[in-house]
Enzyme design. Structure first.
Site, PDB file in Angstrom:
ATOM      1  N   GLU A 118      45.083 -53.463 -74.081  1.00 39.98           N
ATOM      2  CA  GLU A 118      46.150 -54.865 -73.828  1.00 39.98           C
ATOM      3  C   GLU A 118      45.386 -55.978 -73.844  1.00 39.98           C
ATOM      4  O   GLU A 118      44.170 -55.941 -73.239  1.00 39.98           O
ATOM      5  CB  GLU A 118      46.905 -54.332 -72.651  1.00 39.98           C
ATOM      6  CG  GLU A 118      47.784 -55.490 -72.279  1.00 39.98           C
ATOM      7  CD  GLU A 118      48.730 -55.220 -71.246  1.00 39.98           C
ATOM      8  OE1 GLU A 118      49.432 -54.260 -71.193  1.00 39.98           O
ATOM      9  OE2 GLU A 118      49.247 -56.171 -70.410  1.00 39.98           O
TER      10      GLU A 118
ATOM     11  N   HIS B 261      57.429 -56.364 -66.612  1.00 39.45           N
ATOM     12  CA  HIS B 261      57.798 -54.942 -66.103  1.00 39.45           C
ATOM     13  C   HIS B 261      59.079 -55.120 -65.121  1.00 39.45           C
ATOM     14  O   HIS B 261      58.996 -56.274 -64.529  1.00 39.45           O
ATOM     15  CB  HIS B 261      56.719 -54.290 -65.477  1.00 39.45           C
ATOM     16  CG  HIS B 261      55.778 -53.769 -66.349  1.00 39.45           C
ATOM     17  ND1 HIS B 261      54.038 -54.303 -66.634  1.00 39.45           N
ATOM     18  CD2 HIS B 261      55.770 -53.006 -67.411  1.00 39.45           C
ATOM     19  CE1 HIS B 261      53.581 -53.693 -67.414  1.00 39.45           C
ATOM     20  NE2 HIS B 261      54.381 -52.749 -68.008  1.00 39.45           N
ATOM     21  N   GLY B 262      59.815 -54.226 -65.258  1.00 34.72           N
ATOM     22  CA  GLY B 262      60.823 -54.192 -63.990  1.00 34.72           C
ATOM     23  C   GLY B 262      62.058 -54.709 -64.292  1.00 34.72           C
ATOM     24  O   GLY B 262      62.236 -55.060 -65.434  1.00 34.72           O
TER      25      GLY B 262
ATOM     26  N   SER C 162      62.349 -53.015 -71.517  1.00 32.92           N
ATOM     27  CA  SER C 162      63.902 -52.743 -70.944  1.00 32.92           C
ATOM     28  C   SER C 162      64.867 -53.854 -71.254  1.00 32.92           C
ATOM     29  O   SER C 162      64.482 -55.034 -70.864  1.00 32.92           O
ATOM     30  CB  SER C 162      63.829 -52.192 -69.741  1.00 32.92           C
ATOM     31  OG  SER C 162      63.352 -50.654 -69.622  1.00 32.92           O
TER      32      SER C 162
ATOM     33  N   ILE D 231      59.715 -48.548 -72.585  1.00 34.68           N
ATOM     34  CA  ILE D 231      61.179 -48.348 -71.829  1.00 34.68           C
ATOM     35  C   ILE D 231      60.977 -47.547 -70.487  1.00 34.68           C
ATOM     36  O   ILE D 231      60.753 -46.361 -70.822  1.00 34.68           O
ATOM     37  CB  ILE D 231      62.242 -48.128 -72.683  1.00 34.68           C
ATOM     38  CG1 ILE D 231      62.298 -49.205 -73.750  1.00 34.68           C
ATOM     39  CG2 ILE D 231      63.403 -47.991 -71.777  1.00 34.68           C
ATOM     40  CD1 ILE D 231      63.270 -48.558 -74.640  1.00 34.68           C
TER      41      ILE D 231
ATOM     42  N   HIS E  93      55.129 -54.436 -74.390  1.00 35.17           N
ATOM     43  CA  HIS E  93      55.636 -53.448 -72.925  1.00 35.17           C
ATOM     44  C   HIS E  93      56.810 -54.324 -72.177  1.00 35.17           C
ATOM     45  O   HIS E  93      57.062 -55.477 -72.796  1.00 35.17           O
ATOM     46  CB  HIS E  93      54.361 -53.727 -71.838  1.00 35.17           C
ATOM     47  CG  HIS E  93      53.107 -52.667 -72.110  1.00 35.17           C
ATOM     48  ND1 HIS E  93      53.002 -51.607 -71.396  1.00 35.17           N
ATOM     49  CD2 HIS E  93      52.509 -52.510 -73.279  1.00 35.17           C
ATOM     50  CE1 HIS E  93      52.096 -50.961 -71.822  1.00 35.17           C
ATOM     51  NE2 HIS E  93      51.769 -51.247 -73.041  1.00 35.17           N
ATOM     52  N   GLY E  94      57.219 -53.845 -70.910  1.00 36.75           N
ATOM     53  CA  GLY E  94      58.409 -54.527 -70.391  1.00 36.75           C
ATOM     54  C   GLY E  94      59.404 -54.831 -71.188  1.00 36.75           C
ATOM     55  O   GLY E  94      59.934 -55.978 -71.234  1.00 36.75           O
TER      56      GLY E  94
ATOM     57  N   ASP F 133      49.977 -44.115 -69.930  1.00 38.44           N
ATOM     58  CA  ASP F 133      50.641 -45.532 -70.032  1.00 38.44           C
ATOM     59  C   ASP F 133      49.857 -46.403 -68.660  1.00 38.44           C
ATOM     60  O   ASP F 133      49.534 -45.631 -67.537  1.00 38.44           O
ATOM     61  CB  ASP F 133      52.061 -45.474 -69.473  1.00 38.44           C
ATOM     62  CG  ASP F 133      52.663 -46.860 -69.398  1.00 38.44           C
ATOM     63  OD1 ASP F 133      52.267 -47.801 -70.487  1.00 38.44           O
ATOM     64  OD2 ASP F 133      53.857 -46.945 -68.687  1.00 38.44           O
ATOM     65  N   HIS F 134      49.204 -47.352 -69.234  1.00 43.61           N
ATOM     66  CA  HIS F 134      48.344 -48.368 -68.386  1.00 43.61           C
ATOM     67  C   HIS F 134      47.140 -47.288 -67.776  1.00 43.61           C
ATOM     68  O   HIS F 134      46.904 -47.482 -66.374  1.00 43.61           O
ATOM     69  CB  HIS F 134      49.158 -48.880 -67.245  1.00 43.61           C
ATOM     70  CG  HIS F 134      50.288 -49.505 -67.786  1.00 43.61           C
ATOM     71  ND1 HIS F 134      49.914 -51.131 -68.304  1.00 43.61           N
ATOM     72  CD2 HIS F 134      51.494 -49.648 -68.102  1.00 43.61           C
ATOM     73  CE1 HIS F 134      50.889 -51.757 -68.680  1.00 43.61           C
ATOM     74  NE2 HIS F 134      51.898 -50.936 -68.648  1.00 43.61           N
TER      75      HIS F 134
HETATM   76  P1  13P Z   1      60.026 -51.833 -68.403  1.00 47.22           P
HETATM   77  O1  13P Z   1      59.894 -52.165 -66.843  1.00 47.22           O
HETATM   78  O2  13P Z   1      60.631 -53.143 -68.937  1.00 47.22           O
HETATM   79  O3  13P Z   1      60.907 -50.698 -68.694  1.00 47.22           O
HETATM   80  O4  13P Z   1      58.735 -51.530 -69.231  1.00 47.22           O
HETATM   81  C1  13P Z   1      58.022 -50.335 -69.019  1.00 47.22           C
HETATM   82  C2  13P Z   1      56.478 -50.637 -69.472  1.00 47.22           C
HETATM   83  O5  13P Z   1      56.410 -51.419 -70.060  1.00 47.22           O
HETATM   84  C3  13P Z   1      55.726 -49.359 -69.236  1.00 47.22           C
HETATM   85  O6  13P Z   1      54.426 -49.580 -69.688  1.00 47.22           O
HETATM   86  O1  G3H Z   2      54.346 -50.242 -66.572  1.00 48.09           O
HETATM   87  C1  G3H Z   2      54.927 -49.358 -65.581  1.00 48.09           C
HETATM   88  C2  G3H Z   2      55.735 -48.324 -65.896  1.00 48.09           C
HETATM   89  O2  G3H Z   2      57.105 -48.707 -65.778  1.00 48.09           O
HETATM   90  C3  G3H Z   2      55.498 -47.319 -64.953  1.00 48.09           C
HETATM   91  O3  G3H Z   2      55.524 -47.506 -63.579  1.00 48.09           O
HETATM   92  O4  G3H Z   2      53.643 -47.094 -62.419  1.00 48.09           O
HETATM   93  O5  G3H Z   2      55.834 -46.999 -61.432  1.00 48.09           O
HETATM   94  O6  G3H Z   2      55.000 -45.271 -62.861  1.00 48.09           O
HETATM   95  P1  G3H Z   2      54.908 -46.551 -62.343  1.00 48.09           P
HETATM   96 ZN    ZN Z   3      53.774 -51.395 -69.430  1.00 51.83          ZN
END
Ligand code: 13P
Ligand code: G3H
Ligand code: ZN
Length: 309
Positions: free
Chosen positions: A134, A180-181, A214, A255, A211-212, A82-83
Site C-alpha cells: 500500500e 475504512h468503516g 463498502s 469489503i 480498500h475501504g 489483510d493489512h
Molecule cells: P470497508 O471498511 O469499507 O469494508 O473496507 C474494508 C477493507 O478495506 C479491508 O481491508
Molecule cells: O481494514 C480493516 C478491516 O476491516 C479489518 O478490520 O482489523 O477490525 O479485523 P479488523
Molecule cells: Zn483495508
C-alpha cells in the site's frame, strides 16, 4: 478446486471492466455466506483475514474453514492476509498456507515502506505467494481538512510507479479518497478518479486495490437502527463509483463493513422479534443468508463479476 494465488484472476480482471471482491472473514457463518454467493454467481473470490480476525478466531481456524469451503463448494479461492503490518505476520501467514499477503507499510516513510515491502516480496515469492502493498493513506472523516491536505495523503502517481518497479510487488493498494468503516464522507462522496487514471496509465500492468470500498448499504443501517441500533450518519462509497473504478485498473475491492452491517442487522432483527429464542443457530442462520444475498448483490451489481470464472 484449490487455494490459489491472485495471478490468474487479476490478469483477467485487469483487461476487463470487473473487479474481484475481497471479503473479510472472521467465523464460519461469514465464510459460508460469502462462498455460497460466489458459487451461485460463478465469480472468482478472495477471502481475507486481518490480524484482528486471526487473533479472534486463532490462527489455525480460518485456514481450515477456507479449506473446508473449497472442499464443500469446489471453488478455487485465494486466502489473503489483510493489512500485515510487519515482516513477522506476513511470514507466519505464508508459512500457514496463505496464497497472498498484504504488507501494509503505508504508515512508514517511502524508503522504509519500500524496504519492508521488498523483504516480504522476497520471502513470499520464494514460497509461491503473491504480495499486495500500500502506498498513500486512506482518508478519514475529518473536519475542516483542506483539499491540499487531503491530496497530500493520496497516492502520488510517480511514486507509485517507482514503488512498483523497486519492490516487484504483485498488486498495489492506493489511496484516492476511500476510508475504512461506516463513516466515509461527511459531505458529498468524492473519489479522485483523475489520480486513479494517472496511476493506471503509468503502471498499466499492475493490478490496483481499493480498500475501504463498502457502500454501507442503507437497508442494513436502517434495519440496525430500527431494532435498537445507533449508527446515525453512516455513509459509504456510492455503488456507481466502485463500478467506475473497475474500469481503471482496480482489480480487487475490499469489503468488510458491509458484511458486519448485514450480519448485525439480521441478528438485531431476529432477537427483537423473538425475545424468548436463545438457540444461536436460529439467528446465525438468517445472518448467514443475509450475507449471501448481500455478497451476490455486490458481485453482480457492483463488481460486475458474475459469470467470470
Ligand atoms: P470497508 O471498511 O469499507 O469494508 O473496507 C474494508 C477493507 O478495506 C479491508 O481491508
Ligand atoms: O481494514 C480493516 C478491516 O476491516 C479489518 O478490520 O482489523 O477490525 O479485523 P479488523
Ligand atoms: Zn483495508
Amino acid at each position: 478446486m484449490a487455494l490459489v494465488t491472485t495471478k490468474e484472476m487479476f490478469a483477467k480482471a485487469l483487461v476487463s471492466d470487473y473487479a474481484i471482491g475481497a471479503f473479510n472473514v472472521n467465523n464460519m457463518e461469514i465464510v459460508q455466506g460469502i462462498v455460497d454467493a460466489a458459487k451461485i454467481e460463478k465469480a472468482p473470490l478472495i477471502l481475507q483475514v486481518s490480524a484482528g480476525a486471526r487473533k479472534y478466531a486463532r490462527p489455525a481456524y480460518l485456514v481450515k474453514l477456507v479449506e473446508a469451503a473449497i472442499e464443500d463448494t469446489g471453488l478455487d479461492i485465494c486466502l489473503h492476509l489483510d493489512h500485515g503490518e510487519d515482516f513477522d505476520i506476513c511470514k507466519k501467514c505464508v508459512d500457514d498456507g496463505f496464497t497472498s499477503v498484504m504488507v501494509d507499510g503505508s504508515k512508514h516513510p517511502f524508503e522504509e515502506n519500500i524496504a519492508l515491502t521488498k523483504q516480504v516480496v522476497e520471502y513470499a515469492h520464494a514460497h509461491g505467494v503473491v504480495v499486495e502493498a500500500e502506498l498513500g493513506k486512506l482518508a478519514g472523516v475529518e473536519d475542516n481538512i483542506s483539499v491540499d491536505e487531503r491530496s497530500a495523503k493520496f497516492t502520488d502517481p510517480a511514486e507509485a510507479q517507482e514503488f512498483v518497479e523497486r519492490t516487484g510487488v504483485d498488486s498495489l493498494a492506493i489511496a484516492i479518497g476511500t476510508s475504512h468503516g461506516a463513516y466515509k464522507f461527511k459531505g458529498d462522496p468524492y473519489l479522485d478518479f483523475e489520480r486513479l487514471k494517472e496511476i493506471h496509465a503509468l503502471i498499466p500492468e499492475t493490478p490496483l486495490v481499493l480498500h475501504g470500498a463498502s457502500t454501507v448499504l442503507r437497508e442494513f443501517v436502517d434495519r440496525c437502527n430500527e431494532f435498537g441500533g445507533e449508527i446515525p450518519g453512516a455513509q459509504g462509497v456510492p455503488e456507481e463509483m466502485i463500478r467506475e473504478a473497475t474500469k481503471y485498473g482496480i482489480c480487487k475491492v475490499n469489503i468488510d463493513t458491509d458484511l458486519r452491517l448485514a450480519m448485525t442487522a439480521e441478528i438485531r432483527r431476529f432477537l427483537v422479534e423473538n425475545p424468548s429464542e436463545f438457540d444461536p443457530r436460529k439467528y446465525l442462520g438468517p445472518a448467514r443468508d443475509a450475507i449471501q444475498r448481500m455478497v451476490q448483490h455486490k458481485i453482480r451489481d457492483v463488481l460486475n463479476a458474475s459469470n467470470t470464472l
